[in-house]
Scaffold this active site. Structure first.
Site, PDB file in Angstrom:
ATOM      1  N   ASP A 279       0.897  -1.245   0.092  1.00 18.21           N
ATOM      2  CA  ASP A 279       0.063  -0.071  -0.028  1.00 18.21           C
ATOM      3  C   ASP A 279       0.934   1.428  -0.008  1.00 18.21           C
ATOM      4  OD1 ASP A 279      -2.012   1.910   0.504  1.00 18.21           O
ATOM      5  OD2 ASP A 279      -3.113   0.689   2.153  1.00 18.21           O
ATOM      6  N   ASP A 339     -10.640   3.828  -1.130  1.00 19.05           N
ATOM      7  CA  ASP A 339     -11.393   2.811  -0.275  1.00 19.05           C
ATOM      8  C   ASP A 339     -13.038   2.813  -0.600  1.00 19.05           C
ATOM      9  OD1 ASP A 339      -8.729   3.035   0.166  1.00 19.05           O
ATOM     10  OD2 ASP A 339      -9.179   3.080   2.532  1.00 19.05           O
TER      11      ASP A 339
HETATM   12  C1  GLA Z   1      -5.402   2.384   2.670  1.00 16.72           C
HETATM   13  C2  GLA Z   1      -5.914   1.144   2.021  1.00 16.72           C
HETATM   14  C3  GLA Z   1      -7.072   0.361   2.590  1.00 16.72           C
HETATM   15  C4  GLA Z   1      -6.492  -0.292   3.800  1.00 16.72           C
HETATM   16  C5  GLA Z   1      -5.708   0.915   4.847  1.00 16.72           C
HETATM   17  C6  GLA Z   1      -5.070   0.388   5.899  1.00 16.72           C
HETATM   18  O1  GLA Z   1      -6.601   3.195   3.023  1.00 16.72           O
HETATM   19  O2  GLA Z   1      -6.588   1.547   0.596  1.00 16.72           O
HETATM   20  O3  GLA Z   1      -7.502  -0.650   1.904  1.00 16.72           O
HETATM   21  O4  GLA Z   1      -5.475  -1.367   3.644  1.00 16.72           O
HETATM   22  O5  GLA Z   1      -5.022   1.693   4.037  1.00 16.72           O
HETATM   23  O6  GLA Z   1      -4.398   1.543   6.644  1.00 16.72           O
END
Ligand code: GLA
Length: 513
Positions: A279, A339
């Site tokens: 990520d 998200d």
């Molecule tokens: C980002 C990602 C999420 C999750 C969070 C964790 O927002 O897009 O899917 O993994 O980080 O902190």
């Protein structure tokens, strides 16, 4: 004057001169550098032994405060200040790819401590934290490591169909721990999901601890023994996934893999990890979006080098047209959006926006419109069936995001519908596309192996709607059989049209041959 008097007169005047000199020195120092100057750290609450600190490296000169703020995944430069030690406000900014992010902190000095905080939203009160002075250099951003030259990473041979499993983030966020993961593995192996094809149990952010003296990543208190946990998950016939970031910090502010890529990949392999979600998060402070491929390539190569089959999931929110270079850096899947949330608007806003990306999905390499929200409670059963159907049409990874230990029969039925899963997992690996649209009703089709076609009739309106499916319009005039994959029954449609009523926010999903 006697001798005693002369002596004490001399002594007093000496003392006075000293005091005057001292106070001149102090006041000129105060002018150069105010009391707020210094490196301050505020420790956040911790339920796992890993303390996430926000750093305020301040330089106060008169009534201006400059410096930097480092909090979770972000590193800002102060661009404007008002007030002073008794109450100040700092406006700070950073570049995040092509966008500027801004933040405002408010604070005041109380004795030796600084109360400092920000509003989560403009209409909310400031949540203050206590910051104390820490040595210079603590919490400094690490130096930038130049990205490697681009070279194609060999395909790891995995994810011939979109990965299926579960991920902790949507339901548990920071509240995920060893016992919960074991409980989820137990549930998945017993409730029909494993039989339906779900296999990966993916731990998302917040498992990380500090690095040891050799730089090895450790787990925090919530995960006492990752190797033992992997053994347990494997003993259930399932696989274990983990999460990290190419930046110094993950999105939740934990330890990222920055500068430790190969070492971390080796650790994951030694633990028995089968899947990595990587990520972007804190990498945004050190790299531009254009540099993303090189940075993702680094971990892609590191994973290959371990010799262990590890699915590689890129998460950078669909920036920089990731679908164009995801496979070249070793990615098996890549997030195409920000998200997801457990709402109809969020789910459909993402799902129905994937049309133009269809050409980039293929066996081994998938578009990832984010994890499922099915069973989290924010949508109706009909809406969750739409979620499942849309993801199947999109050849999307099916990563459940709910608490598998407490599922209603309706949610189990949706997540384990084998006929719908067969569409998602079709070995041809072609992503579906919109074929027809009229107002709030849309038909999407997906070519399947053996000459079959999945046809999804979506109704994005709240009211029930009558839709007439015209086979010729869909290029399916020669169809022989039609099966409804939610009703689990064959449909007799002799003519060239199939009139069907679709419930509000619902779907009719057909397999046509
Ligand atoms: C980002 C990602 C999420 C999750 C969070 C964790 O927002 O897009 O899917 O993994 O980080 O902190």
């Amino acid at each position: 004057m006697n001798r005693v008097c002369v002596k004490s007169y001399l002594l007093i005047s000496l003392l006075l001169t000293g005091l005057v000199a001292l106070s001149v020195a102090i006041s000129s120092q105060a002018q150069q550098s105010g009391v707020l100057t210094g490196n301050w750290a505020a420790a956040g609450p911790s339920n796992d032994g890993y303390i996430r600190k926000a750093y305020f490296n301040l330089k106060q000169e008169g009534d201006s405060i400059n410096g930097t703020i480092r909090a979770t995944q972000f590193f800002y430069k102060i661009i404007k200040s008002t007030g002073g030690p008794d109450g100040f406000s700092l406006e700070a900014s950073m570049m995040d790819g092509k966008n500027e992010r801004k933040v405002t902190y408010e604070g005041k000095l109380i004795g030796n401590e600084m109360q400092i905080g920000r509003r989560a939203r403009p209409d909310q009160p400031v949540t203050f934290q206590t910051a104390v002075r820490v040595p210079d250099g603590e919490g400094a951003m690490p130096a930038r490591i130049e990205p490697p030259p681009l070279r194609k990473v060999r395909y790891n041979g995995l994810a011939k169909t979109p990965p299926m499993g579960w991920n902790s983030w949507n339901k548990f966020a920071g509240r995920i721990d060893d016992a919960t993961v074991r409980g989820i593995a137990d549930a998945m192996s017993k409730n029909g999901m494993k039989e339906a094809g779900y296999v990966y149990i993916n731990i998302d952010d917040t498992w990380e601890g500090y690095r040891d003296a050799q730089g090895n990543i450790t787990t925090n208190k919530k995960f006492p023994d990752m190797k033992a946990l992997a053994d347990y998950v494997h003993s259930k016939g399932l696989k274990l996934g983990i999460y990290s970031s190419p930046g110094p910090n993950t999105c939740a502010g934990y330890e990222g893999s920055y500068g430790h890529e190969e070492q971390d990949a080796r650790t994951y392999a030694a633990w028995g990890i089968d899947y990595l979600k990587y990520d972007w998060c804190g990498a945004r402070n050190l790299y531009t979006d254009e540099e993303m491929p090189a940075i993702y390539q680094k971990m892609g190569e590191a994973l290959l080098k371990t010799g262990r089959p590890i699915v590689y999931s890129l998460c950078q929110y669909g920036r920089q047209d990731v679908w164009k270079w995801g496979p070249d850096v070793g990615g098996n899947l890549w997030r195409t959006t920000g998200d997801i949330r457990d709402t109809w608007d969020s789910m459909t806003g993402i799902g129905f926006r994937q049309n133009d990306l269809a050409m980039y999905a293929k066996p081994g390499h998938w578009n990832d419109p984010d994890m499922l929200e099915i069973g989290n409670g924010g949508m109706t059963d009909a809406e969750y069936r739409t979620h499942m159907s849309l993801w199947a049409i999109l050849a999307a990874p099916l990563l459940a995001g709910n608490d598998l230990r407490s599922m209603t029969p309706a949610m189990i039925e949706i997540l384990t519908n084998k006929e719908v899963i067969a569409v998602d997992q079709d070995k041809l690996g072609k992503q579906g596309k919109q074929a027809w649209k009229s107002g709030d009703q849309e038909i999407w089709t997906r070519p399947l192996s053996g000459g079959a076609t999945a046809v999804a009739v979506f109704n994005r309106s709240k009211e029930d709607a009558k839709v007439t499916v015209k086979w010729t319009d869909l290029g399916l005039a020669n169809k022989k059989t039609v099966r409804d994959l939610w009703l689990h029954q064959d449909i007799t449609t002799a003519g060239s049209e199939y009139p069907v009523t679709v419930a509000g926010h619902g779907v009719v999903l057909l397999r046509v041959k």
